[in-house]
Design a protein around this motif. Sequence first.
Motif, short mmCIF file in Angstrom:
data_model
loop_
_atom_site.label_atom_id
_atom_site.label_comp_id
_atom_site.label_asym_id
_atom_site.label_seq_id
_atom_site.Cartn_x
_atom_site.Cartn_y
_atom_site.Cartn_z
N LYS A 167 2.14 8.32 3.60
CA LYS A 167 3.14 7.57 4.36
C LYS A 167 4.52 8.19 4.18
O LYS A 167 5.32 8.27 5.12
N TYR B 35 7.29 8.79 -2.64
CA TYR B 35 7.37 7.39 -2.25
C TYR B 35 8.13 6.64 -3.34
O TYR B 35 7.72 6.63 -4.49
N SER C 193 1.90 5.07 -0.47
CA SER C 193 1.10 6.29 -0.43
C SER C 193 1.99 7.49 -0.16
O SER C 193 2.99 7.39 0.56
N ARG D 275 0.83 -1.20 0.00
CA ARG D 275 0.00 0.00 0.00
C ARG D 275 0.87 1.26 0.00
O ARG D 275 0.94 1.99 1.00
N GLU E 299 3.80 13.99 -6.03
CA GLU E 299 2.76 14.97 -6.29
C GLU E 299 3.23 15.96 -7.35
O GLU E 299 4.30 16.55 -7.24
N MET F 198 6.02 7.60 -6.50
CA MET F 198 4.78 8.35 -6.36
C MET F 198 5.17 9.77 -5.97
O MET F 198 5.82 9.98 -4.94
#
Length: 286
Positions: free
Chosen positions: A39, A48, A36, A34, A194, A192
């Motif tokens: 996290k 991530y 994220s 998972r 943004e 990952m």
Amino acid sequence: MSDKITMDNFDAAFENQLSLTQAPKWTPDPNQFRPSIAKAKEKNKGEYQAILRFIPPVTGAPWVKKTFHYFQEGFGNSKRTFNETCRWHLGRDSVCPACDSNISDNKTGNEALKARAKARNRRDRYLVNVLIVNDSVNPENNGKVLWWEMPVFVFDLIEAKRNPTEVNAFGKKAAAINPFNPFKGLDFGLTMKETGEPAKLYHASAWNDEITAIGTEEEIAAIRARAFDLQEILMNSILSEDDFRKKFLKTTVPGGTEKTFESLSTIAGGDNTGIPASFTGTLQGK
């Protein structure tokens, strides 16, 4: 200690029984990967990152497509999230209240209802097994085989390696590589990050183009044996028709209960227009 219920211990025993009436608290599957951004931020990381290898199980499908409904709707200051596997996985003759509602909304021709149906429409992801080579955020995952519900973008990257279509300046296509091959496959660098555009959350991910094995034949056999049955995971995620309908209504109907026939009628335009047939029995108390 005796389990006998007496006048002296009845109240304490009853309190223990009351605890059983509480809805069980959801806990994540420890075997699910998972990743994220949240996290990563908890550990003061801006993104991530993890290095993965895609693992085919010894038997069963190397990946399974999952179709689901995900949307958020609010009443007043509250907002509710609906995130459930589409019941059409059980067959198109199975009742999926979300799909029925969308079909009914689209049939009305009402632009507002059609927009609502679009927001509630089905989405896709893919279930796969991955070996976590290195997880920069959760290092306790390293060395584990976990199942991952990966986005379509990553699946498309896999397919681009398996079935390359781009032609270089010399008119040649790149050689096909199967990332699932544990003997001659590729490490996948998951990132990952943004970007201000949610659709590009995974766009910084990339392959390591060095073809490698993940271990000896014995080690590979042991790793593949730890893979999960993805079809079983998918089927276990499907709610019963009754539970699906209750949760759908709780998310989409003011009051969040099945008794509000008028609420659905009002949303749909003042009459039964737009109310799917799969709701009529429930809403009429049948």
